[in-house]
Write a protein that holds these residues in place. Structure first.
Motif, PDB file in Angstrom:
ATOM      1  N   THR A  64      15.019  40.790 -11.830  1.00 62.25           N
ATOM      2  CA  THR A  64      16.221  40.035 -11.144  1.00 62.25           C
ATOM      3  C   THR A  64      17.179  41.068 -10.358  1.00 62.25           C
ATOM      4  OG1 THR A  64      17.380  39.204 -12.877  1.00 62.25           O
ATOM      5  CG2 THR A  64      15.889  37.856 -12.182  1.00 62.25           C
ATOM      6  N   GLN A  65      17.475  42.114 -11.023  1.00 59.88           N
ATOM      7  CA  GLN A  65      18.644  43.134 -10.871  1.00 59.88           C
ATOM      8  C   GLN A  65      18.155  43.827  -9.331  1.00 59.88           C
ATOM      9  OE1 GLN A  65      16.423  43.727 -13.190  1.00 59.88           O
ATOM     10  NE2 GLN A  65      15.926  45.764 -13.458  1.00 59.88           N
ATOM     11  N   ASN A  66      19.139  44.409  -8.689  1.00 62.05           N
ATOM     12  CA  ASN A  66      19.017  45.303  -7.837  1.00 62.05           C
ATOM     13  C   ASN A  66      18.236  46.491  -7.797  1.00 62.05           C
ATOM     14  OD1 ASN A  66      19.365  45.536  -4.900  1.00 62.05           O
ATOM     15  ND2 ASN A  66      21.344  46.586  -4.977  1.00 62.05           N
ATOM     16  N   TYR A  67      17.362  46.889  -7.040  1.00 64.81           N
ATOM     17  CA  TYR A  67      16.529  48.179  -7.325  1.00 64.81           C
ATOM     18  C   TYR A  67      15.959  48.462  -5.954  1.00 64.81           C
ATOM     19  CZ  TYR A  67      13.131  44.382  -7.231  1.00 64.81           C
ATOM     20  OH  TYR A  67      12.367  43.226  -6.611  1.00 64.81           O
ATOM     21  N   LYS A  68      15.571  49.695  -5.703  1.00 64.11           N
ATOM     22  CA  LYS A  68      15.010  50.509  -4.470  1.00 64.11           C
ATOM     23  C   LYS A  68      13.893  49.945  -4.420  1.00 64.11           C
ATOM     24  CE  LYS A  68      18.487  53.116  -3.241  1.00 64.11           C
ATOM     25  NZ  LYS A  68      19.125  53.033  -1.809  1.00 64.11           N
ATOM     26  N   MET A  76      17.038  41.937   1.506  1.00 64.53           N
ATOM     27  CA  MET A  76      17.415  40.248   1.589  1.00 64.53           C
ATOM     28  C   MET A  76      18.524  39.957   2.605  1.00 64.53           C
ATOM     29  SD  MET A  76      14.944  39.511  -0.579  1.00 64.53           S
ATOM     30  CE  MET A  76      15.462  37.857  -0.622  1.00 64.53           C
ATOM     31  N   SER A 120      17.503  48.964  -0.754  1.00 66.46           N
ATOM     32  CA  SER A 120      17.513  48.257  -2.061  1.00 66.46           C
ATOM     33  C   SER A 120      17.229  46.660  -1.758  1.00 66.46           C
ATOM     34  CB  SER A 120      19.064  48.306  -2.420  1.00 66.46           C
ATOM     35  OG  SER A 120      19.606  47.383  -1.462  1.00 66.46           O
ATOM     36  N   LYS A 121      17.003  45.900  -2.886  1.00 66.28           N
ATOM     37  CA  LYS A 121      16.535  44.685  -2.638  1.00 66.28           C
ATOM     38  C   LYS A 121      17.591  43.762  -1.958  1.00 66.28           C
ATOM     39  CE  LYS A 121      15.685  40.281  -5.142  1.00 66.28           C
ATOM     40  NZ  LYS A 121      15.650  39.741  -6.652  1.00 66.28           N
ATOM     41  N   GLU A 122      18.765  44.142  -2.378  1.00 66.76           N
ATOM     42  CA  GLU A 122      19.936  43.475  -1.704  1.00 66.76           C
ATOM     43  C   GLU A 122      20.045  43.865  -0.194  1.00 66.76           C
ATOM     44  OE1 GLU A 122      24.621  44.552  -2.000  1.00 66.76           O
ATOM     45  OE2 GLU A 122      23.844  43.613  -3.794  1.00 66.76           O
ATOM     46  N   ASN A 123      19.840  44.956   0.193  1.00 63.35           N
ATOM     47  CA  ASN A 123      19.741  45.142   1.691  1.00 63.35           C
ATOM     48  C   ASN A 123      18.719  44.517   2.280  1.00 63.35           C
ATOM     49  OD1 ASN A 123      21.999  46.685   1.422  1.00 63.35           O
ATOM     50  ND2 ASN A 123      21.325  48.815   1.323  1.00 63.35           N
ATOM     51  N   SER A 157       8.199  48.909  -6.008  1.00 65.92           N
ATOM     52  CA  SER A 157       9.505  49.395  -6.650  1.00 65.92           C
ATOM     53  C   SER A 157       9.130  50.825  -7.125  1.00 65.92           C
ATOM     54  CB  SER A 157       9.826  48.583  -7.852  1.00 65.92           C
ATOM     55  OG  SER A 157       8.768  48.529  -8.925  1.00 65.92           O
ATOM     56  N   GLU A 159       8.261  41.015  -8.552  1.00 64.62           N
ATOM     57  CA  GLU A 159       9.005  40.600  -9.908  1.00 64.62           C
ATOM     58  C   GLU A 159       8.459  39.788 -10.878  1.00 64.62           C
ATOM     59  OE1 GLU A 159      12.904  39.103  -8.269  1.00 64.62           O
ATOM     60  OE2 GLU A 159      13.398  41.026  -7.440  1.00 64.62           O
TER      61      GLU A 159
END
Length: 329
Positions: free
Chosen positions: A4-8, A83, A78-81, A43, A105
């Motif tokens: 669940t954490q942020n990752y590239k 999303m 990143s996953k954050e970017n 990932s 995931e």
């Protein structure tokens, strides 16, 4: 293991397109081909997730917006970017990315579970007089131990002709069969009332699907007091109806957004949700089949709408995503 954490993430996409063996003719559209994009997310530790992005063919704006958004996404982010790029994105893009992230995931399956096979599907009949010939042919190879469910497209030919075909279908339809009549919003209130008067005592009628245009929600609610009504197009235009409509809902996951939302609803046993294809590649069809299988475990199991007699063949429709990827143009 669920991550669940942020990752590239390494992002790859490529176009796909295919023609249907036989066009699907409806009251508002002729579905001749499907096109879109396949996604491959990886990932840094080597986990891979696959997605399919395929807005409806006549949703030209969604196609253009998705093309722009995909070109703007870099190879690594990143996953954050990633999303963040989905904010206000068309639902088809949110579905594709949601599929890939969930697979990457490990958020799809219960412990010891894998992709589930769907229950037997409803058969899709063509519009017009050829529907009867198709019914007679499929009765020769339909498995006798499986209840027969048919979906018939109407609102395409003149009403008198379609009423005559209806009587012929009912004459040949087994007493244990179920019939879904799909109008795609092609009737007015007068025609809908005539068909309701004919069918409201017909035990083989499962529902009439989207008899009126989505704009006539008052008319749809009036009809639903007399005869089973399922919504389809209305749910895409007025998504709030997914939470308020108490009748059957025809759910098309590939154009609804993140599939984990629908998967969660099905696992909770929310009733009267029928899973339907929008004609996918093998990558998208894995999800449609899985969701249909989960739905069938719920309180209101029903045959999904997978159009088994209308699907193309070839590696683009394999359940091995690598083969689908390599087959795309």
């Amino acid at each position: 293991m669920v991550v669940t954490q942020n990752y590239k993430i390494k992002v790859q996409w490529r176009r796909f397109s295919f023609e249907l063996p036989t066009p699907i003719i409806t009251s508002n559209n002729n579905l001749v081909k499907r096109s879109g994009w396949l996604l491959r997310l990886e990932s840094l530790d080597g986990n891979i997730g696959w997605g399919e992005v395929a807005p409806l063919e006549n949703d030209y704006r969604a196609h253009e917006v998705i093309k722009i958004k995909l070109k703007a996404i870099g190879n690594f982010l990143s996953k954050e970017n990633l999303m963040g790029n989905l904010k206000a994105a068309p639902p088809a893009l949110r579905f594709g990315v949601g599929c890939a992230i969930a697979e990457l995931e490990g958020n799809i399956f219960e412990p010891q579970e894998n992709w589930l096979d769907p229950p037997p599907s409803a058969w899709l009949l063509p519009s017009g007089p050829s529907a009867l010939d198709s019914l007679l042919k499929l009765q020769n190879y339909h498995r006798k131990e499986v209840p027969l469910t048919l979906k018939w497209k109407v609102g395409v030919h003149d009403d008198i002709t379609e009423r005559e075909v209806l009587e012929e279908l009912l004459m040949h339809l087994p007493i244990t069969a179920s019939l879904r009549i799909d109008v795609n919003g092609g009737w007015n209130r007068s025609i809908a009332a005539d068909w309701s008067d004919r069918l409201y005592k017909e035990p083989r009628l499962q529902w009439i699907e989207q008899p009126l245009a989505p704009a006539d929600q008052a008319g749809l609610e009036l009809l639903a007091r007399k005869i089973p009504i399922a919504l389809d197009e209305s749910l895409r235009i007025y998504s709030a109806l997914r939470h308020t409509w108490s009748g059957w809902q025809v759910r098309r996951p590939t154009v609804e957004g993140d599939p984990l939302c629908l998967l969660a609803a099905l696992k909770l046993g929310i009733p009267r949700l029928m899973i339907s294809t929008s004609m996918e590649t093998g990558i998208g069809r894995r999800w449609i089949n899985h969701l249909a299988a989960v739905q069938h475990k719920g309180l209101t199991p029903v045959a999904p709408g997978l159009a088994p007699n209308w699907n193309p063949i070839g590696n683009l429709f394999s359940f091995d995503p690598q083969k689908v990827w390599e087959a795309a143009i």
